[in-house]
Design a protein around this motif. Structure first.
Motif, PDB file in Angstrom:
ATOM      1  N   LYS A  85     -10.623  -4.177 -30.287  1.00  0.00           N
ATOM      2  CA  LYS A  85     -11.879  -3.568 -30.729  1.00  0.00           C
ATOM      3  C   LYS A  85     -11.678  -2.274 -31.498  1.00  0.00           C
ATOM      4  CE  LYS A  85     -14.919  -5.688 -27.319  1.00  0.00           C
ATOM      5  NZ  LYS A  85     -15.914  -5.483 -26.247  1.00  0.00           N
ATOM      6  N   ASN A  86     -10.449  -1.779 -31.528  1.00  0.00           N
ATOM      7  CA  ASN A  86     -10.190  -0.565 -32.292  1.00  0.00           C
ATOM      8  C   ASN A  86      -9.944  -0.850 -33.774  1.00  0.00           C
ATOM      9  OD1 ASN A  86     -10.365   1.050 -29.970  1.00  0.00           O
ATOM     10  ND2 ASN A  86      -8.207   0.676 -29.459  1.00  0.00           N
ATOM     11  N   GLY A  87      -9.831  -2.119 -34.156  1.00  0.00           N
ATOM     12  CA  GLY A  87      -9.578  -2.454 -35.549  1.00  0.00           C
ATOM     13  C   GLY A  87     -10.821  -2.320 -36.409  1.00  0.00           C
ATOM     14  N   TRP A  88     -10.592  -2.397 -37.708  1.00  0.00           N
ATOM     15  CA  TRP A  88     -11.669  -2.296 -38.695  1.00  0.00           C
ATOM     16  C   TRP A  88     -11.897  -3.652 -39.356  1.00  0.00           C
ATOM     17  CZ3 TRP A  88     -14.409   2.129 -38.865  1.00  0.00           C
ATOM     18  CH2 TRP A  88     -13.809   3.292 -38.386  1.00  0.00           C
TER      19      TRP A  88
ATOM     20  N   ASP B 280     -18.074  -7.146 -30.734  1.00  0.00           N
ATOM     21  CA  ASP B 280     -18.309  -7.547 -29.339  1.00  0.00           C
ATOM     22  C   ASP B 280     -17.634  -8.873 -29.025  1.00  0.00           C
ATOM     23  OD1 ASP B 280     -19.763  -5.270 -29.092  1.00  0.00           O
ATOM     24  OD2 ASP B 280     -21.721  -6.247 -29.300  1.00  0.00           O
ATOM     25  N   ALA B 281     -17.381  -9.701 -30.047  1.00  0.00           N
ATOM     26  CA  ALA B 281     -16.726 -10.991 -29.819  1.00  0.00           C
ATOM     27  C   ALA B 281     -15.218 -10.862 -29.704  1.00  0.00           C
ATOM     28  CB  ALA B 281     -17.087 -11.960 -30.947  1.00  0.00           C
ATOM     29  N   LEU B 282     -14.674  -9.675 -29.962  1.00  0.00           N
ATOM     30  CA  LEU B 282     -13.231  -9.474 -29.910  1.00  0.00           C
ATOM     31  C   LEU B 282     -12.805  -9.052 -28.511  1.00  0.00           C
ATOM     32  CD1 LEU B 282     -12.715  -7.472 -33.237  1.00  0.00           C
ATOM     33  CD2 LEU B 282     -12.292  -9.895 -32.854  1.00  0.00           C
ATOM     34  N   PRO B 283     -11.547  -9.326 -28.136  1.00  0.00           N
ATOM     35  CA  PRO B 283     -11.039  -8.807 -26.861  1.00  0.00           C
ATOM     36  C   PRO B 283     -10.955  -7.285 -26.885  1.00  0.00           C
ATOM     37  CG  PRO B 283      -9.306  -9.899 -28.112  1.00  0.00           C
ATOM     38  CD  PRO B 283     -10.585 -10.202 -28.808  1.00  0.00           C
TER      39      PRO B 283
ATOM     40  N   LEU C 251     -21.358 -17.046 -32.455  1.00  0.00           N
ATOM     41  CA  LEU C 251     -19.926 -17.176 -32.693  1.00  0.00           C
ATOM     42  C   LEU C 251     -19.518 -18.644 -32.599  1.00  0.00           C
ATOM     43  CD1 LEU C 251     -17.212 -15.722 -33.155  1.00  0.00           C
ATOM     44  CD2 LEU C 251     -16.951 -15.637 -30.670  1.00  0.00           C
ATOM     45  N   ILE C 252     -18.881 -19.147 -33.661  1.00  0.00           N
ATOM     46  CA  ILE C 252     -18.413 -20.530 -33.704  1.00  0.00           C
ATOM     47  C   ILE C 252     -16.929 -20.618 -33.410  1.00  0.00           C
ATOM     48  CG2 ILE C 252     -18.179 -22.586 -35.157  1.00  0.00           C
ATOM     49  CD1 ILE C 252     -20.562 -21.673 -36.737  1.00  0.00           C
ATOM     50  N   HIS C 253     -16.153 -19.717 -34.028  1.00  0.00           N
ATOM     51  CA  HIS C 253     -14.698 -19.853 -33.943  1.00  0.00           C
ATOM     52  C   HIS C 253     -14.071 -18.478 -34.119  1.00  0.00           C
ATOM     53  CE1 HIS C 253     -10.919 -22.041 -34.153  1.00  0.00           C
ATOM     54  NE2 HIS C 253     -10.585 -21.339 -35.217  1.00  0.00           N
ATOM     55  N   SER C 254     -12.951 -18.244 -33.452  1.00  0.00           N
ATOM     56  CA  SER C 254     -12.166 -17.023 -33.625  1.00  0.00           C
ATOM     57  C   SER C 254     -10.693 -17.388 -33.498  1.00  0.00           C
ATOM     58  CB  SER C 254     -12.544 -15.968 -32.591  1.00  0.00           C
ATOM     59  OG  SER C 254     -12.220 -16.403 -31.292  1.00  0.00           O
ATOM     60  N   LEU C 255      -9.860 -16.732 -34.311  1.00  0.00           N
ATOM     61  CA  LEU C 255      -8.432 -17.046 -34.317  1.00  0.00           C
ATOM     62  C   LEU C 255      -7.673 -15.858 -34.876  1.00  0.00           C
ATOM     63  CD1 LEU C 255      -6.328 -19.366 -33.833  1.00  0.00           C
ATOM     64  CD2 LEU C 255      -6.538 -19.872 -36.271  1.00  0.00           C
TER      65      LEU C 255
ATOM     66  N   GLY D  91      -5.578  -8.886 -37.890  1.00  0.00           N
ATOM     67  CA  GLY D  91      -5.280 -10.274 -38.178  1.00  0.00           C
ATOM     68  C   GLY D  91      -6.181 -11.285 -37.530  1.00  0.00           C
ATOM     69  N   VAL D  92      -7.286 -10.885 -36.934  1.00  0.00           N
ATOM     70  CA  VAL D  92      -8.231 -11.801 -36.287  1.00  0.00           C
ATOM     71  C   VAL D  92      -9.393 -12.053 -37.239  1.00  0.00           C
ATOM     72  CG1 VAL D  92      -9.769 -12.130 -34.321  1.00  0.00           C
ATOM     73  CG2 VAL D  92      -7.571 -10.993 -34.006  1.00  0.00           C
ATOM     74  N   PHE D  93      -9.829 -13.300 -37.318  1.00  0.00           N
ATOM     75  CA  PHE D  93     -11.027 -13.604 -38.092  1.00  0.00           C
ATOM     76  C   PHE D  93     -12.041 -14.319 -37.196  1.00  0.00           C
ATOM     77  CE2 PHE D  93      -8.784 -17.629 -38.547  1.00  0.00           C
ATOM     78  CZ  PHE D  93      -9.799 -18.577 -38.534  1.00  0.00           C
ATOM     79  N   LEU D  94     -13.314 -14.095 -37.507  1.00  0.00           N
ATOM     80  CA  LEU D  94     -14.432 -14.657 -36.750  1.00  0.00           C
ATOM     81  C   LEU D  94     -15.311 -15.467 -37.682  1.00  0.00           C
ATOM     82  CD1 LEU D  94     -15.492 -11.469 -34.725  1.00  0.00           C
ATOM     83  CD2 LEU D  94     -13.876 -13.239 -34.024  1.00  0.00           C
TER      84      LEU D  94
END
Length: 927
Positions: free
Chosen positions: A288-291, A281-284, A323-327, A311-314
């Motif tokens: 959201k289709n990634g694993w 839910d925190a992803l754009p 949620l603190i940080h996402s990149l 390649g996104v980490f939370l």
């Protein structure tokens, strides 16, 4: 020349697969690279590679003991390696039958768990924790999972082990019997488990699955409430029956009755799902289709880090999951995530890109960012001072590596196609690269930019590159156009187009002699041609060869040319007369392995092997050769003898490593590798293309063959580098201390040397120490000599001891803290032995390069420290001036107040006796 080179470091490949692990102090990161393990010292910015000789396949799981002294590694073939981080050696090896997916030490260090298929094996750790030193002892076998185990986690008491599986469940096992705890299974997930974590001093746990679901489980009991059992779990045979009959005959005692009536026995551990969170839910929306493919939890900082396939980490704060940080750090999946002991650094590994990152999430800065070539390397070149190594890859990138630290510090991406060759100019200020995109580019080593681009009149794919001894001429040979192009480095203009070859130009080499401008070129037309690059319309001399040529190299003095041909030979020629002076038959030295899909034997396959790269040693007495084989050969040129063979790797994950196909791969239908499996889940047909050597890149499983694409000796002569399928391998003489005495007699003993030092006979003591050639004793002797005696001793020193002494001084300048003392020794050698150094002999040249390299490195470090101290001193002086001016102003104000003089305030008004009388600030211009 010494030939006991040993593997020293691996550059160009930082991560392949498996777990990333931090050391116990959090300053060293362990990364599996094939069958090797790379250590990245994040504090001192250095890297080192361990090569366990017993690992014969890719390492898939790692873990470090709580005390940081031992390392556990598991590979794809099911071997468990027990390594010592102190001696950097394999202490023990345990063989299993299938791939290992997870390894985890217990917090007390007494046990470790190994996950293999759907079973968890618990071993006792040898060492001071268990006081057992007889290898790995199997303690428990934990079953119950219906699919492969993906993760393991111990409780803080080291008595409970949690195992997450692909069957979407987590099982908690008790390593010792408890009255109120047995096997607990936690479900609630719709996908395979990625990781499981147990809270410290508690039985509460978190479970994370591939679809991004996080489940928080709360237990009804704490760790302290677990009641240990009094009876043994395992009783077998007649002993169990006898004990049961004795219990039936004898009534229970008072202690046993109290134990039965214990209320904790009926109060068993129960788990309830406290919360469930959806991390996606925190992803754009587009991500959201990634694993979710990797996760790690830090108990003290209470943060959860998750990595996804895009390649996104939370980073979430637990247990509220805020949620603190996402990149986004890459375009491919994050294969492994690990947090260090302090919780400040987070390590990410991407297997698809071969990328390794260490991120400091609080300050949002990179601590480490390294990535190798996306495709295989193709070529390399040492800088003249030996500090840097340039590599070109098939991905079109040119990377510069520091030979001491092992890190890449700049990457050039201007080329649009694969880079075929690289070279440094003699002054080390420019690095050049030739590419199949039809350009030769020059890069500035000071500003790190592409300042010149050389092109041909008509488009051509450049196969090879060479620079002359003066650095003024640049030549490149064409692959599709059979011509050699010559440019001027200063003007960038094309000087001449040399034609004559009737096939692709395979290799070029300028004479390294400063008085010669001779250029040698070889081609697939079975000829060696010698040109004079400075002569206008010079005629070339064509020398016929026995087969198509693959590589050419000039001896450092320019008096010999070596040519490698397709039939496995190395031929030597005199460049002045063009006559052949010798031949080496190297086909049998290359050796050959049989691929899984080969229909011929390894002996027959070796007939098609040849050398693809050649390099002379710094003194010109030996030749380094490599090619279509896993071996690197060193030949003694004068006798045309093979001196030593170096095996690049023992990793059986590569193809064609063995000469005989294993019987496990044979069936009643023949070789299983030849059976095409077309019934995969995606319906694709994996049909191999005929004639391919690198493997089908679109195949699901690719096993490349080990090849040596480039070789070069360091200018110091102490190491050489090889571009292989595994990466950039460094072999060095400095990995261990070797004893090599010179002109010894019965009086040359350490006790005699120490007595001469006490008697202040320093010259004889130094000569005896040089004869023994023991580094420790030689350093001890040199550091006992007063600095006033250096000039006299170096003046009377024999010439045969100068190279060894200069070599030791160069090493100590780089490592010792007595910098000024050894700088005086270097000054004495360079001043008093100038006549010997001017000869430029082959023996002294690598020593001078090593000394030059050490002085440049130390100068750069001192300049950095001096500049930092200069700015610090300027800041302190400025602050002192401000403080002094403030004190002076305060003293003046106090003196003025005492004398009744007015004092100016910060707002411009005056305070004093006159203002108090009501003059209204009449004396505002009071000086």
């Amino acid at each position: 020349m010494k030939f006991n080179f040993q593997f020293n470091n691996l550059l160009g490949t930082v991560y392949r697969q498996g777990d990333l692990v931090f050391s116990s102090d959090g300053n060293i990161l362990f990364s599996p690279v094939g069958n090797k393990i790379s250590l990245f010292d994040l504090r001192h910015h250095k890297s080192q590679t361990l090569e366990p000789d017993d690992s014969r396949s890719n390492i898939s799981a790692l873990d470090v003991s709580p005390d940081g002294c031992t390392l556990l590694a598991g590979n794809d073939e099911g071997e468990i390696l027990f390594l010592s981080l102190i001696s950097r050696s394999v202490l023990h090896r345990q063989r299993t039958n299938s791939s290992i997916t997870a390894i985890k030490y217990s917090p007390d260090g007494q046990r470790f768990a190994v996950a293999r298929d759907a079973i968890v094996y618990v071993y006792r750790t040898p060492g001071p924790y268990t006081r057992q030193y007889h290898g790995l002892g199997l303690e428990r076998v934990l079953k119950g999972a219906y699919d492969d185990i993906t993760s393991l986690c111990w409780s803080s008491c080291s008595r409970i082990l949690a195992a997450g599986s692909k069957d979407m469940s987590t099982r908690l096992h008790a390593l010792s019997p408890f009255l109120n705890f047995s096997l607990c299974a936690l479900g609630g997930h719709a996908e395979a488990l990625v990781n499981v974590f147990i809270e410290p001093d508690s039985l509460n746990c978190f479970t994370v699955s591939r679809n991004g679901h996080l489940a928080i489980w709360e237990s009804s009991l704490e760790v302290a409430e677990l009641v240990p059992g009094t009876r043994k779990i395992a009783r077998q045979g007649q002993q169990k029956k006898e004990e049961e009959s004795e219990d039936d005959m004898n009534p229970p005692s008072a202690e046993m009755k109290e134990e039965v009536d214990d209320p904790n026995r009926s109060k068993r551990v129960k788990y309830s799902r406290l919360a469930r969170h959806f991390l996606k839910d925190a992803l754009p929306d587009e991500d959201k289709n990634g694993w979710l493919c990797a996760a790690d939890y830090h108990a003290k900082a209470a943060i959860l880090v998750t990595g996804f396939t895009h390649g996104v980490f939370l980073i979430h704060e637990m247990p509220d999951c805020n949620l603190i940080h996402s990149l986004s750090i890459a375009d491919h999946d994050i294969s492994s995530v690990r947090i260090n002991a302090t919780g400040d650094w987070i390590a990410f590994g991407s297997a698809n890109q071969g990328q390794l990152l260490v991120w400091e999430w609080q300050s949002e800065t990179y601590v480490l960012k390294q990535q190798g070539h996306f495709n295989s390397m193709a070529c390399l070149a040492y800088s003249p001072d030996g500090q840097n190594i340039a590599t070109g890859g098939e991905d079109g990138k040119l990377k510069l590596w520091n030979a001491n630290s092992g890190f890449s510090f700049v990457t050039f991406t201007e080329h649009k196609a694969a880079i075929s060759d690289v070279a440094f100019t003699p002054n080390a200020k420019v690095v050049l690269s030739a590419s199949l995109d039809g350009t030769v580019r020059a890069f500035d080593m000071k500003r790190y930019r592409n300042f010149k681009t050389f092109t041909s009149p008509r488009p051509a794919q450049f196969r090879c590159l060479s620079v002359d001894a003066s650095g003024e001429l640049v030549s490149a040979g064409g692959l599709d156009v059979f011509e050699i192009y010559l440019w001027s480095m200063k003007t960038g203009k094309l000087l001449e187009v040399i034609s004559g070859h009737e096939g692709p130009v395979a290799s070029l080499a300028f004479s390294l002699s400063p008085t010669s401008s001779m250029l040698a070129s070889v081609s697939w037309d079975q000829t060696l041609r010698l040109w004079d690059a400075l002569a206008v319309n010079s005629n070339n001399e064509s020398v016929p060869l026995s087969s198509d040529a693959t590589a050419v190299a000039f001896r450092p003095d320019g008096q010999q040319v070596a040519v490698a041909t397709l039939n496995g030979q190395i031929q030597f020629f005199d460049p002045r007369s063009g006559t052949q002076t010798g031949t080496i038959e190297g086909k049998k030295d290359l050796g050959g392995g049989r691929s899984d899909t080969d229909l011929i034997t390894a002996k027959k396959s070796s007939e098609g092997k040849c050398f693809m790269t050649l390099c002379y040693s710094a003194d010109g007495s030996c030749l380094l050769a490599g090619g279509q084989s896993k071996f690197i050969c060193i030949y003694y040129i004068q006798e045309k003898l093979l001196v030593k063979k170096f095996e690049v790797t023992q990793n059986r994950s590569f193809d064609a490593m063995d000469e005989v196909i294993s019987r496990k791969k044979m069936s009643e239908f023949g070789n299983l590798a030849l059976v095409e499996d077309r019934d995969d889940s995606l319906g694709s047909k994996t049909i191999a293309l005929p004639g391919t050597k690198r493997g089908e890149m679109s195949s699901r499983s690719l096993r490349p063959e080990v090849r040596v694409m480039g070789l070069q000796f360091s200018p110091t002569g102490r190491e050489f580098a090889a571009v292989t399928t595994e990466g950039l391998l460094l072999f060095s003489l400095d990995t261990k201390v070797f004893f090599s005495p010179i002109d010894m007699d019965e009086n040359t003993r350490p006790d005699v040397i120490r007595q001469l030092i006490l008697d202040q006979v320093f010259d004889q003591a130094l000569i005896m120490a040089l004869k023994l050639n023991d580094n420790a004793l030689l350093i001890e002797t040199i550091e006992q000599i007063p600095k006033e005696e250096i000039g006299l001793i170096t003046q009377d020193l024999s010439e045969k001891f100068v190279p060894n002494l200069a070599k030791l001084v160069a090493q100590q300048i780089d490592t010792s803290r007595h910098l000024h003392f050894y700088a005086l020794w270097a000054q004495g050698l360079l001043t008093n032995k100038a006549h010997l150094l001017r000869k430029g002999s082959n023996e002294i040249r690598p020593v001078l390069n090593s000394l030059h390299k050490s002085l440049i490195l130390k100068s750069a470090k001192l300049n950095e420290i001096s500049e930092h101290n200069l700015y610090t001193m300027r800041f302190l002086i400025a602050k002192a001036k401000q403080y002094r001016a403030k004190e002076l102003k305060s003293a003046n104000e106090e003196e003025a107040m005492e004398q009744g003089d007015p004092v100016e305030n910060s707002d411009g008004s005056l305070t004093g006796s006159d203002d108090e009388t009501g003059d209204g600030g009449f004396l505002s211009n009071w000086d």
